[in-house]
Design a protein around this motif. Structure first.
Motif, PDB file in Angstrom:
ATOM      1  N   VAL A 101      -2.868  10.005   9.482  1.00  0.00           N
ATOM      2  CA  VAL A 101      -1.399   9.971   9.454  1.00  0.00           C
ATOM      3  C   VAL A 101      -0.816  10.604   8.198  1.00  0.00           C
ATOM      4  O   VAL A 101       0.388  10.778   8.095  1.00  0.00           O
ATOM      5  N   VAL A 102      -1.663  10.927   7.229  1.00  0.00           N
ATOM      6  CA  VAL A 102      -1.188  11.553   5.998  1.00  0.00           C
ATOM      7  C   VAL A 102      -1.128  13.050   6.206  1.00  0.00           C
ATOM      8  O   VAL A 102      -2.071  13.662   6.706  1.00  0.00           O
ATOM      9  N   GLU A 103      -0.018  13.629   5.830  1.00  0.00           N
ATOM     10  CA  GLU A 103       0.128  15.071   5.960  1.00  0.00           C
ATOM     11  C   GLU A 103      -0.802  15.750   4.973  1.00  0.00           C
ATOM     12  O   GLU A 103      -0.786  15.447   3.785  1.00  0.00           O
ATOM     13  N   PRO A 104      -1.632  16.684   5.439  1.00  0.00           N
ATOM     14  CA  PRO A 104      -2.553  17.359   4.523  1.00  0.00           C
ATOM     15  C   PRO A 104      -1.795  18.213   3.513  1.00  0.00           C
ATOM     16  O   PRO A 104      -0.803  18.850   3.851  1.00  0.00           O
ATOM     17  N   VAL A 105      -2.247  18.184   2.298  1.00  0.00           N
ATOM     18  CA  VAL A 105      -1.644  18.985   1.232  1.00  0.00           C
ATOM     19  C   VAL A 105      -2.328  20.345   1.251  1.00  0.00           C
ATOM     20  O   VAL A 105      -3.554  20.435   1.185  1.00  0.00           O
ATOM     21  N   ARG A 106      -1.546  21.381   1.361  1.00  0.00           N
ATOM     22  CA  ARG A 106      -2.101  22.725   1.387  1.00  0.00           C
ATOM     23  C   ARG A 106      -1.994  23.315  -0.006  1.00  0.00           C
ATOM     24  O   ARG A 106      -0.903  23.621  -0.477  1.00  0.00           O
ATOM     25  N   THR A 133       0.800  -1.226   0.000  1.00  0.00           N
ATOM     26  CA  THR A 133       0.000   0.000   0.000  1.00  0.00           C
ATOM     27  C   THR A 133       0.831   1.273   0.000  1.00  0.00           C
ATOM     28  O   THR A 133       0.287   2.347  -0.216  1.00  0.00           O
ATOM     29  N   GLY A 134       2.112   1.175   0.268  1.00  0.00           N
ATOM     30  CA  GLY A 134       2.940   2.361   0.408  1.00  0.00           C
ATOM     31  C   GLY A 134       2.820   2.912   1.813  1.00  0.00           C
ATOM     32  O   GLY A 134       1.999   2.461   2.610  1.00  0.00           O
ATOM     33  N   THR A 135       3.658   3.878   2.110  1.00  0.00           N
ATOM     34  CA  THR A 135       3.611   4.476   3.444  1.00  0.00           C
ATOM     35  C   THR A 135       3.164   5.917   3.335  1.00  0.00           C
ATOM     36  O   THR A 135       3.355   6.537   2.290  1.00  0.00           O
ATOM     37  N   PRO A 136       2.575   6.455   4.335  1.00  0.00           N
ATOM     38  CA  PRO A 136       2.196   5.829   5.592  1.00  0.00           C
ATOM     39  C   PRO A 136       0.985   4.910   5.403  1.00  0.00           C
ATOM     40  O   PRO A 136       0.169   5.117   4.504  1.00  0.00           O
ATOM     41  N   CYS A 137       0.916   3.904   6.243  1.00  0.00           N
ATOM     42  CA  CYS A 137      -0.231   2.999   6.181  1.00  0.00           C
ATOM     43  C   CYS A 137      -0.673   2.655   7.600  1.00  0.00           C
ATOM     44  O   CYS A 137       0.080   2.814   8.552  1.00  0.00           O
TER      45      CYS A 137
END
Length: 176
Positions: free
Chosen positions: A166-171, A48-52
């Motif tokens: 856990v995913v950093e939000p994209v601004r 799935t890739g990280t973060p997971c």
């Protein structure tokens, strides 16, 4: 202090112990992986890739009341993006994940490879978001001194979390 912390070379043949009350039920460790209900966290990160995030049932407490019902808890896997060593014995890590507030950071594990390096003080650098919050979190559990880019870190969370936690939000910048 564990035997693998005193003699780091034993990590090549003995898995690091975990606190069963903080990890999901049916969690097993190997020298280079954490298995949660027979799901390999290394393999999950490959697929799935990280973060997971993997959610499973809470481990039962040693002494539990009759009314106790298990709840969902999670395990998160993050990849190390950058490593800085500002001085001897101090390691600053940048991860591809946001550390959720429910993360149990004294149980963080290096997975995907076996390291026999001595443990060292480690901090996770968080991206500056404009708030007055701390720019880094010191990990209570020392990681091996040879942590490098691309390594996988696995840690339990005492509550169920979602991938978006856990995913950093994209601004996105809006231009007019």
């Amino acid at each position: 202090m564990t035997l693998t912390a005193i003699l780091p070379t034993l990590r090549a043949s003995l898995p690091e112990p975990v606190d069963p009350a903080l990890w999901p039920a049916h969690t097993e460790t190997t020298t280079d992986d954490v298995l949660v209900a027979a799901v390999s966290m290394v393999r999950l990160a490959e697929l799935t890739g990280t973060p997971c995030v993997h959610t499973a049932e809470q481990a039962p407490p040693r002494y539990r009341p009759r009314s106790w019902m298990p709840r969902d808890v999670s395990v998160a896997v993050a990849s190390v993006l950058r490593v800085r060593r500002p001085r001897t014995g101090v390691v600053l890590l940048e991860l591809d994940a946001v550390l959720p507030p429910f993360a149990v950071l004294d149980q963080v594990r290096l997975i995907g490879r076996v390291s026999t390096a001595a443990p060292t003080r480690t901090s996770v650098v968080t991206p500056y978001d404009g708030t007055d919050g701390e720019p880094f979190h010191r990990l209570p559990a020392p990681l091996p001194a040879d942590v490098r880019e691309g390594d996988l870190l696995c840690f339990p969370c005492v509550s169920a979390i979602r991938h978006r936690d856990v995913v950093e939000p994209v601004r996105a910048e809006v231009s007019r």
